[in-house]
Design an enzyme around this catalytic site. Structure first.
Site, mmCIF file in Angstrom:
data_model
loop_
_atom_site.group_PDB
_atom_site.id
_atom_site.type_symbol
_atom_site.label_atom_id
_atom_site.label_comp_id
_atom_site.label_asym_id
_atom_site.label_seq_id
_atom_site.Cartn_x
_atom_site.Cartn_y
_atom_site.Cartn_z
ATOM 1 N N ASP A 1 51.149 11.845 195.761
ATOM 2 C CA ASP A 1 50.400 12.270 194.608
ATOM 3 C C ASP A 1 48.709 12.319 195.089
ATOM 4 O O ASP A 1 47.999 12.995 194.618
ATOM 5 C CB ASP A 1 50.599 11.784 193.252
ATOM 6 C CG ASP A 1 52.102 11.918 192.840
ATOM 7 O OD1 ASP A 1 52.402 13.169 192.909
ATOM 8 O OD2 ASP A 1 52.783 11.114 192.219
ATOM 9 N N LYS B 1 58.476 17.948 183.703
ATOM 10 C CA LYS B 1 57.957 18.559 184.761
ATOM 11 C C LYS B 1 58.124 19.940 185.058
ATOM 12 O O LYS B 1 57.520 20.588 185.473
ATOM 13 C CB LYS B 1 58.438 17.638 185.857
ATOM 14 C CG LYS B 1 57.972 17.904 187.532
ATOM 15 C CD LYS B 1 58.657 17.012 188.322
ATOM 16 C CE LYS B 1 57.804 17.431 189.747
ATOM 17 N NZ LYS B 1 58.537 16.420 190.906
ATOM 18 N N PHE C 1 62.113 19.181 192.816
ATOM 19 C CA PHE C 1 62.753 17.935 192.719
ATOM 20 C C PHE C 1 61.869 16.930 191.814
ATOM 21 O O PHE C 1 60.443 17.008 191.996
ATOM 22 C CB PHE C 1 63.203 17.435 194.292
ATOM 23 C CG PHE C 1 64.395 17.946 194.522
ATOM 24 C CD1 PHE C 1 65.339 17.109 194.893
ATOM 25 C CD2 PHE C 1 64.335 19.059 195.166
ATOM 26 C CE1 PHE C 1 66.329 17.412 195.548
ATOM 27 C CE2 PHE C 1 65.737 19.806 195.617
ATOM 28 C CZ PHE C 1 66.619 18.706 195.701
ATOM 29 N N ILE D 1 51.576 21.276 195.575
ATOM 30 C CA ILE D 1 52.379 22.545 196.114
ATOM 31 C C ILE D 1 53.335 23.086 195.300
ATOM 32 O O ILE D 1 53.315 24.245 195.089
ATOM 33 C CB ILE D 1 52.905 21.868 197.475
ATOM 34 C CG1 ILE D 1 52.047 21.238 198.039
ATOM 35 C CG2 ILE D 1 53.526 22.954 198.268
ATOM 36 C CD1 ILE D 1 52.631 20.412 199.471
ATOM 37 N N ASN E 1 55.331 7.745 200.585
ATOM 38 C CA ASN E 1 56.758 7.667 199.592
ATOM 39 C C ASN E 1 57.892 7.342 200.198
ATOM 40 O O ASN E 1 58.018 7.350 201.585
ATOM 41 C CB ASN E 1 57.102 8.809 198.872
ATOM 42 C CG ASN E 1 56.259 9.382 197.725
ATOM 43 O OD1 ASN E 1 55.573 8.412 197.035
ATOM 44 N ND2 ASN E 1 55.767 10.428 197.376
ATOM 45 N N PRO F 1 46.879 18.265 196.692
ATOM 46 C CA PRO F 1 47.290 19.481 195.855
ATOM 47 C C PRO F 1 48.574 19.727 195.539
ATOM 48 O O PRO F 1 49.417 18.751 196.121
ATOM 49 C CB PRO F 1 47.189 20.323 197.230
ATOM 50 C CG PRO F 1 47.211 19.614 198.422
ATOM 51 C CD PRO F 1 46.563 18.354 198.142
#
Length: 398
Positions: free
Chosen positions: A276, A337, A323, A305, A208, A303
């Site tokens: 992701d 989310k 975030f 987290i 990212n 995973p």
């Protein structure tokens, strides 16, 4: 907060030395005693008379002044303060500190002291970014030296970038934090930061676009407030925060393992931009071009987290902060989310290219909690970090 605190202020040689006069005035307003020490170069920019007049105390400069050695030896001078502040801290002065040189009064005081030291760097952007300066900064942080700044902006030389000395009130705030028992004293806080790199082969990876700057700022702000900070970071460009325990990782799986290994914590802030997906079977050798054929990559999900920690039973942190970097429907997507992950707060921000936030020096965030969505004004990432750290302290104290 600073009443009757004794500050030994070392003024290095640079145009930013003029800010030291305002710094002295602000410290004296708050009841602090300031003992100024001028380097030879510092005295080229501000005079001993102006410094001593504002401080109300003699300005020291010469290591070999026998009168001063009889009345106030450099050992006593270095240890009679509650805090030593170096502002401006030039590249030369920081190099002396990092390598243990002591060929003038300022560097001798810094080597002889057992008092905490706070430095405010100030130099040309190229000097700040030079590998030698980066090594020296890393050494000083490892030695327990605290930093405030530098800021990014236009230089006296006309260049633009990081290297400007922090403003006097910013330094005052850092001094107050350094001398105070912060609201997070005794609290252990986890912060994740930076991107993860998921290998495709030995030379390629998926990642990212994250500099890690916001995560570093958050960890630094929490540490300033007294928290015992564990900083788990991917391969980020940003400096590592001083005063934190640093755990370096590369992949999402490594970050997950690191997070699990540092539990329990009182609060966890997941600022990392974790990839992701990963390549299910990364190649051990560089993938070669094959007559124009495009290689097929099979992906696997990394995973989660944030969700894993949020949904822990026994040992779950009292506060879990995630975030959400979004490009459209920011509030709606971030709210969804939070519900999906089951974390306490989500810090949402718009990272569309036109905002300049991803990789920039500013952020514009919305804090989403049980109480709804609270949008903060756009501000520097350090300011966002301090505001968030204050809110975390309030939540843990509630």
């Amino acid at each position: 907060m600073l009443t009757d605190k004794r500050i030994l202020l070392i003024i290095g040689g640079g145009i930013a030395a003029f800010k030291s006069l305002e710094l002295i005035r602000r410290l004296r307003e708050r009841g602090a005693w300031v003992t100024p020490v001028l380097t030879r170069a510092g005295a080229e920019f501000v005079t001993p008379l102006s410094v001593s007049s504002l401080a109300g105390e003699k300005a020291y400069a010469d290591l070999f002044d026998l009168t001063d050695e009889a009345e106030m030896g450099h050992i006593q001078l270095s240890r009679s303060a509650d805090l030593i502040v170096v502002a401006p801290a030039t590249a030369d002065l920081m190099a002396k500190m990092a390598h243990g040189l002591a060929n003038d009064l300022a560097s001798t005081l810094l080597l002889a002291t057992d008092t905490p030291v706070l430095v405010a760097p100030a130099m040309n952007v190229r000097m700040w970014e030079h590998p030698a300066t980066r090594r020296n900064v890393s050494t000083l942080r490892g030695d327990g030296i605290s930093f405030v700044g530098p800021n990014e902006g236009e230089m006296a030389c006309g260049e633009y970038g990081p290297g400007r000395m922090s403003e006097p009130l910013e330094i005052v705030a850092a001094i107050e934090m350094a001398l105070a028992e912060g609201p997070l004293t005794g609290r252990r806080v986890l912060v994740t930061s930076g991107p993860t790199h998921e290998p495709i082969d030995p030379v390629r990876y998926i990642a990212n676009r994250s500099s890690g700057a916001q995560g570093t700022a958050i960890a630094r702000a929490l540490a300033v407030m007294g928290a015992d900070v564990v900083f788990v970071t991917g391969p980020a460009e940003a400096d590592r925060p001083e005063g934190a325990h640093i755990v370096e990782v590369e992949t999402a799986a490594e970050m997950m393992a690191a997070v699990q290994s540092v539990m329990p914590v009182d609060a966890a802030v997941f600022a990392a931009a974790v990839a992701d997906w990963r390549v299910a079977s990364a190649s051990d050798s560089k993938i070669k071009k094959n007559n124009g054929k495009i290689p097929t990559l099979d992906f696997a999900e990394n995973p989660d987290i944030l969700a894993s920690v949020s949904q822990m039973g026994t040992g779950r942190p009292d506060l879990v902060v995630g975030f959400a970097a979004e490009t459209d429907d920011v509030i709606a997507n971030a709210t969804a989310k939070r519900t999906r992950k089951q974390c306490d707060w989500i810090i949402a921000n718009d990272v569309s290219p036109e905002t300049g936030i991803m990789g920039g020096t500013e952020n514009a965030v919305t804090l989403i909690s049980d109480e709804g969505a609270e949008t903060w004004p756009r501000m520097g990432k350090d300011e966002v970090a301090h505001q968030l750290a204050s809110r975390i302290a309030d939540a843990l104290d509630a």
